[in-house]
Design a protein around this motif. Sequence first.
Motif: not given
Length: 400
Positions: A294-296, A290-292, A309-311
Amino acid sequence: MTGTHPLTGTIPWRLGFLCGLLAGCLCAAGGLHADEPKSQSPLGGGGQGDLEYKVEWSPGQERLAAIEVNTGRWRSVGPVIKGVKFTLEDGQGKRREDKIGPCDGEWEKAFEVAKEQSLIGISGRHGAVLDSVRFHFSDGKTSPRYGGSGGDHEYRLLLKGQAGQFQGQVRGFHAKALSNALTGIGLLLSGSDGQPAVLLTDDPAAGFSVTVRGAIDEEIAPIAGQLTTLFYQCYPALVERFENPKKPAARHITLTFKRNLSVPAYCTGAEISINVDWLKRRPDDLGLLTHELTHVVQAYPVSNPSWLIEGIADYARHRYGPKVQPGWQLPQRLTARQSYRNSYGVAARFLLWLETKHPKVIDQVHSRMQNREFSIEDFKTLTGKTVDELWQECVKDLNQ
Ligand SMILES: [Zn+2]
């Protein structure tokens, strides 16, 4: 294309302009005929309440020129969708307005629809009422997402088609409402070439796909299966909330399992690399996907503060990741020794707190980052307080 005229029988569409001479004829000069098969989509949303609304236009004669959404709080939640106003324009540029819903909230900034864009559907989230809505267009672009971040269920009503060719047209909306909020919204459709309109389906995962490849052995195979399931559960929701309206997010994602990575996972474009050795030690750490993902969807075009960004990625993992995440959770308490600059979970917990005070602010800073507009002063502009003042207030609240 042919059409049946009540007075003359079937006439070729090229002669359609003749219809204009006959009283009561609904033929459009472009050859679109009023007797294309009509239908309506199911409602997105539960549809509670007695109030019913309908807005209708004739696709050949009028176009949707602007959309305004009315939002506000409903009970203690919000913002939710309280109504939508549609501006319709005829061939002479004459405009009329029509609306659905009680519209007892505030009007968001009008969204102008370009002449070459045609509406192909809507999506959003709902619980008891409609929490959010977004409008989708034939060129792959979308309106901003209106409303709040609540709603346990997702709806997605889109015409089937690709490359700008769609099976039918949207000719209006139907909706249901309580006295102070919309509870469901659906499309009025007309077919094309005599065939009824076809929706992509109301399955939120429709149109999304994932390829899994790489170092998958017997131990990793079941975890890869769980990650695939998680992809279909969380990625449509992430796209729904965080997609850049001007640059559609990838619908197809590749998960590549790799050995000897120095991090648990990372993403490059629409490919996510996953550390096989990490997952063998931590088979419960599915939320890293899910974290990755979100970056996409973030796909920020320029550099931005990495804590933010990471938050946001960990905030999204908390909200859209697996419901149960053994061995992973956001901190419950925050102390003055920490800082939002600690990034990841600490920054995510800060954002989660911030959302309770300023429900739109995460989406606002996120969209400013996507538009190359973000600066740290935005926190002050959007909330009246600097990020450091907000952090101090947050610590005061959460250091109990
Ligand atoms: Zn990250």
